[in-house]
Design an enzyme around this catalytic site. Sequence first.
Site, PDB file in Angstrom:
ATOM      1  N   ASN A  76       5.254   0.838  -1.005  1.00 30.06           N
ATOM      2  CA  ASN A  76       6.144  -0.652  -1.565  1.00 30.06           C
ATOM      3  C   ASN A  76       6.300  -1.883  -1.907  1.00 30.06           C
ATOM      4  O   ASN A  76       5.858  -3.010  -2.231  1.00 30.06           O
ATOM      5  CB  ASN A  76       8.527  -0.582  -2.122  1.00 30.06           C
TER       6      ASN A  76
ATOM      7  N   THR B 151       3.801   7.762 -12.116  1.00 28.48           N
ATOM      8  CA  THR B 151       3.847   7.456 -11.075  1.00 28.48           C
ATOM      9  C   THR B 151       2.988   7.038 -10.046  1.00 28.48           C
ATOM     10  O   THR B 151       1.552   7.613 -10.093  1.00 28.48           O
ATOM     11  CB  THR B 151       4.462   5.428 -11.888  1.00 28.48           C
TER      12      THR B 151
ATOM     13  N   GLU C  13       9.823   7.997  -2.681  1.00 27.36           N
ATOM     14  CA  GLU C  13       8.239   7.447  -2.264  1.00 27.36           C
ATOM     15  C   GLU C  13       9.263   8.046  -0.594  1.00 27.36           C
ATOM     16  O   GLU C  13       9.922   7.112   0.135  1.00 27.36           O
ATOM     17  CB  GLU C  13       8.812   6.445  -2.225  1.00 27.36           C
TER      18      GLU C  13
ATOM     19  N   SER D 200       0.068  -5.050  -5.769  1.00 26.63           N
ATOM     20  CA  SER D 200      -1.614  -5.693  -5.196  1.00 26.63           C
ATOM     21  C   SER D 200      -2.607  -4.938  -5.189  1.00 26.63           C
ATOM     22  O   SER D 200      -2.880  -3.726  -5.241  1.00 26.63           O
ATOM     23  CB  SER D 200      -1.206  -6.402  -4.088  1.00 26.63           C
TER      24      SER D 200
ATOM     25  N   THR E 136      18.607   7.803 -15.402  1.00 30.48           N
ATOM     26  CA  THR E 136      17.630   7.611 -14.585  1.00 30.48           C
ATOM     27  C   THR E 136      16.503   8.101 -14.435  1.00 30.48           C
ATOM     28  O   THR E 136      16.372   9.195 -15.125  1.00 30.48           O
ATOM     29  CB  THR E 136      18.402   7.886 -12.715  1.00 30.48           C
TER      30      THR E 136
END
Lengths: 448, 448
Positions: free
Chosen positions: A443, A196, A320, A448, A233
């Site tokens: 994040n 992802t 990230e 959006s 996880t």
Amino acid sequence: MAKDSDTPKSEIKKLKKKLRKLRGKLKDLRKETSAKPAPQVSPLAPTEFPELPPLAGVQFSALAAGVKYQGRKDVMLAKLDAGSTVAGVFTRSATRSANVLDCEAKIGIDSSEGAAIIVNSGNSNAFTGSAGDGSVAAICEAVASATGLPAERVFTSSTGVIGVRLPHDRITSKVQDLVDTLSPDGIMGAAEAIMTTDTFAKLSTTEVDLDGTKVRINGIAKGSGMIAPDMATMLVYIFTDAAVDREPLQAMLSRLTDATFNSITVDGDTSTSDTLLMAATGQSGATPITSLDDPHAAAFEAGLRTVMMDLAHLVVKDGEGATKFFEVSVTGAADDADARLVAMATANSPLVKTAIAGEDPNWGRIVMAIGKSGAKADRDEITIRFGDILVAEKGWVAQSYTEEAGAAYMKQPELVINVDLGLGDGAAKAWSCDFTKRYIEINADYRS
Amino acid sequence: MAKDSDTPKSEIKKLKKKLRKLRGKLKDLRKETSAKPAPQVSPLAPTEFPELPPLAGVQFSALAAGVKYQGRKDVMLAKLDAGSTVAGVFTRSATRSANVLDCEAKIGIDSSEGAAIIVNSGNSNAFTGSAGDGSVAAICEAVASATGLPAERVFTSSTGVIGVRLPHDRITSKVQDLVDTLSPDGIMGAAEAIMTTDTFAKLSTTEVDLDGTKVRINGIAKGSGMIAPDMATMLVYIFTDAAVDREPLQAMLSRLTDATFNSITVDGDTSTSDTLLMAATGQSGATPITSLDDPHAAAFEAGLRTVMMDLAHLVVKDGEGATKFFEVSVTGAADDADARLVAMATANSPLVKTAIAGEDPNWGRIVMAIGKSGAKADRDEITIRFGDILVAEKGWVAQSYTEEAGAAYMKQPELVINVDLGLGDGAAKAWSCDFTKRYIEINADYRS
């Protein structure tokens, strides 16, 4: 624009002034933001990917189904021959996805038939009400029908945005293509299809000698945010050609999870979809492992641990926004549980993680994390080391410690923070990454 | 520089081209980083400070002692007349500072003598070994000697960097000046002196009518990072001219802490120095409150709650890098403890906090936080609202919900996230702020 009244000389003067001003602004802005282009790939990514040799008994395929994004692989299928055993570990989240609930219901059953694992990225199918259950059933039916397997032997995972209905037709309409393109060499494509916000595919492989017969363990993983320890996880799929009965396979997988995937953290958040599935095809010809007491069980478990630890570290290295990877190694705790509390509190602390991002040897924040962890600790017995550098002992900064040595150490991409509590024999390790502006960027804009 | 061969016209052309290029670069850079100048004061700061009227029986002073920085107030003294009672709540951190340990040892003692509270910013005196204990003793002695109080009635706090020896001589040499400048009007200076990375001073006041006699409660607080609930959080000092015996005062303070300071979080990290001290001078003339069952106890406690809640919210509104303030209100949990788990897990989640920073109505992350909280939850019974907007119910997004409505709601500076678990009567609230790049900036650079 120059006014008509401007002479060329005065216009040049004005333009130069404007240029100077603009250059100043540009310089200030650059300084203020120290803006660097966002990295396409984590700076902690391995420089080369391992070759994952094919395993007898398992085949892979992957393709672009357009679940969310167009033109990138987003569905993978793994098909396991008859005689394979499957084990799994899943998130304990109270809001776990329909897929996880379905896998949990299927995992504890012995079966001599084969099995299939189908995974999509782009949509997690979590918190999608009864529609979510319907999507899982539809995908399982489609795979069962195209492979001849019973639906009870089809395991699904979905990863991506939460709360948006999974357009499962896009997946079911591709199932036949997936089955038609299955190949023993397809694991790299599968690793790519489950990404992802990952910046690199995560693969690991090892070979284990079981008294003269070589078996191999291959694993793939995804995950870079919403990573925190709670049972399993993220998404992890591990395959081996060893023959291992379901019960010892499940037992090994469960107990190795604590020291590997449950000891890493990116942001302390736990996904609703965390899934670790493992399948053993048994086609290596090695003596089957039927219980944990079998002579080869320990060797196999050691190999499995290597692959699980490797994949767990790769997940953190693709955290990230990560620019640093660090280990927190705790010893001398009253017991292992206390050691784990300290290791995880330190690995999860935003203040520790931002200090590491800033290459600031701010060991006071480690003291803070020890203090808040809930573990038994005595200020005057604590010893803290950065790698081999003695930083603090006897309740205070070490006499030999210099800020220069600490600062130099922090410049490395991979760090070890050693904490000894001086109380007992409890020990634990945890792994984490630094906390950077890039995490916030990723994040604050993900959906959006 | 223009070359000699350049004509004015060609030079103008070149300069204009350079200007255009620079302007483009500037625009790109601004876009890429959406850089705004760092705010000097939190955008959530109140537009005006309340006037804190003097209280009979307590005086304040503050001055610059140069503990760490030069030219800013960094030490405050509060002196309480004989007959005052003092109560306190402290961090439970296992690595709490020498000051906290000293306060804890002194707080439970009844005394008819006065008391003093001396606080410095710039250095926390935490993890400074036996030298830290010595610093506390030296400061208490200096205050005792200058005020005529016994050292056992001097309470100290230190806030700032951890693990650096407190240069207490800088403080003790100023104690006489502090005593000489004590004034009933000095509380604003005191509130300023305890600030570290705070961008505004935190003050609150309320008046309570105790059957015809008015008493007043004044409070000040500091804190903007390392804020998470664990007993008391940050530094808070509250004063009243009501007469309240030590035991009921302590009981009220302790039980109000859970729903106020222990229900806020900025980063989930807990300071080693968290201290809440409250003193009642008894000089208002109101009937003394000698037990929790006294007729005026409830009215007084309600007033105290107002001041504590007010200060707790102000601390969050000055959270490092905060641009949004949000409340998580949980109802329908199996019990209050479960409600608190969900409220705090949501308020602490980096993924929820970054979504709020990005004004992204990413309610899936709230589902995630509910799931990971450890509280009993049933996906299909959960209802989520942003303010009054119904977002999700019955295990899925609400039919009436539109992304536009959610996105419009998120643009407000103060938000309420309502979660109903649909299981029982348990309820709890928590308050937090968003997680921005500015938090990373502040904390990656704080010490160096």
